[in-house]
Motif scaffolding. Sequence first.
Motif, mmCIF file in Angstrom:
data_model
loop_
_atom_site.group_PDB
_atom_site.id
_atom_site.type_symbol
_atom_site.label_atom_id
_atom_site.label_comp_id
_atom_site.label_asym_id
_atom_site.label_seq_id
_atom_site.Cartn_x
_atom_site.Cartn_y
_atom_site.Cartn_z
ATOM 1 N N THR A 124 0.822 -1.209 0.000
ATOM 2 C CA THR A 124 0.000 0.000 0.000
ATOM 3 C C THR A 124 0.856 1.260 0.000
ATOM 4 O O THR A 124 0.336 2.359 -0.140
ATOM 5 N N TYR A 125 2.161 1.119 0.188
ATOM 6 C CA TYR A 125 3.054 2.277 0.174
ATOM 7 C C TYR A 125 3.168 2.791 -1.257
ATOM 8 O O TYR A 125 3.597 2.056 -2.138
ATOM 9 N N ILE A 126 2.750 4.031 -1.489
ATOM 10 C CA ILE A 126 2.665 4.517 -2.867
ATOM 11 C C ILE A 126 3.424 5.805 -3.103
ATOM 12 O O ILE A 126 3.375 6.353 -4.190
ATOM 13 N N PHE A 127 4.152 6.301 -2.101
ATOM 14 C CA PHE A 127 4.714 7.626 -2.238
ATOM 15 C C PHE A 127 6.224 7.642 -2.451
ATOM 16 O O PHE A 127 6.851 8.671 -2.410
ATOM 17 N N GLY A 141 -4.145 17.844 -7.960
ATOM 18 C CA GLY A 141 -3.685 16.464 -7.984
ATOM 19 C C GLY A 141 -4.628 15.554 -7.234
ATOM 20 O O GLY A 141 -5.602 16.009 -6.627
ATOM 21 N N PRO A 142 -4.363 14.264 -7.234
ATOM 22 C CA PRO A 142 -5.199 13.309 -6.510
ATOM 23 C C PRO A 142 -5.300 13.652 -5.028
ATOM 24 O O PRO A 142 -4.394 14.265 -4.449
ATOM 25 N N GLY A 143 -6.408 13.278 -4.431
ATOM 26 C CA GLY A 143 -6.609 13.516 -3.011
ATOM 27 C C GLY A 143 -6.988 14.936 -2.674
ATOM 28 O O GLY A 143 -7.081 15.289 -1.504
ATOM 29 N N GLY A 144 -7.180 15.789 -3.690
ATOM 30 C CA GLY A 144 -7.529 17.180 -3.438
ATOM 31 C C GLY A 144 -6.338 18.103 -3.282
ATOM 32 O O GLY A 144 -6.505 19.277 -2.951
ATOM 33 N N GLY A 189 0.535 14.902 -5.224
ATOM 34 C CA GLY A 189 -0.720 14.195 -5.098
ATOM 35 C C GLY A 189 -0.983 13.740 -3.682
ATOM 36 O O GLY A 189 -0.352 14.197 -2.723
ATOM 37 N N GLY A 190 -1.938 12.826 -3.540
ATOM 38 C CA GLY A 190 -2.311 12.302 -2.239
ATOM 39 C C GLY A 190 -3.163 11.073 -2.390
ATOM 40 O O GLY A 190 -3.857 10.895 -3.394
ATOM 41 N N PRO A 242 -0.627 4.963 -7.745
ATOM 42 C CA PRO A 242 -1.885 5.665 -7.495
ATOM 43 C C PRO A 242 -1.659 6.881 -6.616
ATOM 44 O O PRO A 242 -0.736 6.908 -5.802
ATOM 45 N N GLY A 243 -2.470 7.888 -6.809
ATOM 46 C CA GLY A 243 -2.367 9.087 -5.986
ATOM 47 C C GLY A 243 -1.249 10.018 -6.381
ATOM 48 O O GLY A 243 -0.866 10.876 -5.589
ATOM 49 N N ALA A 244 -0.723 9.900 -7.598
ATOM 50 C CA ALA A 244 0.429 10.719 -7.978
ATOM 51 C C ALA A 244 0.310 11.207 -9.412
ATOM 52 O O ALA A 244 -0.062 10.463 -10.309
ATOM 53 N N MET A 245 0.634 12.482 -9.601
ATOM 54 C CA MET A 245 0.755 13.085 -10.924
ATOM 55 C C MET A 245 2.200 13.502 -11.125
ATOM 56 O O MET A 245 2.950 13.698 -10.163
ATOM 57 N N GLN A 246 2.598 13.644 -12.377
ATOM 58 C CA GLN A 246 3.947 14.084 -12.714
ATOM 59 C C GLN A 246 3.890 15.204 -13.741
ATOM 60 O O GLN A 246 3.035 15.199 -14.626
ATOM 61 N N ALA A 247 4.798 16.154 -13.619
ATOM 62 C CA ALA A 247 4.987 17.191 -14.632
ATOM 63 C C ALA A 247 6.450 17.173 -15.031
ATOM 64 O O ALA A 247 7.343 17.148 -14.182
#
Length: 208
Positions: A26-29, A73-76, A111-112, A93-98
């Motif tokens: 579940t670790y996604i960051f 981003g995700p999570g508000g 994100g979040g 999941p929960g992440a955007m990239q630029a």
Amino acid sequence: MSAVVGAVLLVAPKEPKPGTAAPSTTYIFAPPPAFGPADVQTPAPDEPGGPGTPASPSNVALPVPDGFQRVAGPGGLVTTIPKGWVITRASGPGAMQATDPEDPSRQVRYGGAPAPANALLQSHVDYEATFSRTKAAFHRLSLGTTTYHGVTAVDWEFEHDTADARRRVHSMYWRVDGVEYFIYAASNTDRWAETLPIYHAMIDNATP
């Protein structure tokens, strides 16, 4: 770190014992190893209250810095990134990239998503123990706690070698109402002086 973040109270975590289990799936960051093709996303509108904008606390009413655009981003999570950077979904999941269109080695993420069950700092100490073994010449610059928007946050900065260059990464993670948010910036070390102000602008203009 910017004045908003304040001084980082560095933590010297103990080395993990042999046989320590890898982080939960579940670790996604964690900083992903590379970016790839993905659907292009639309920047958030500048008006407060636009899609993805949290009700409070909020920095979305503040002026956008010159040369930046506001994004959701995700999570508000809402923050600012350089204008013209290509926005895609990140690998987790929960992440955007630029990505800088003129230099794909320069990237930011934000994100979040629902926070893991383990404590904020410990989750990143545990992850670093695994992550660092996969990166050549990994060197931690900081891994510790600070206060951000009135809550405890983790500040993590490190360098490592790739096949082409040495990389530098700086990220911050914090939790609000069961969601773990993050801001992340990375570039080759020879362009880090240009990338660090982007990280600061993201931190200064992020909400919640």
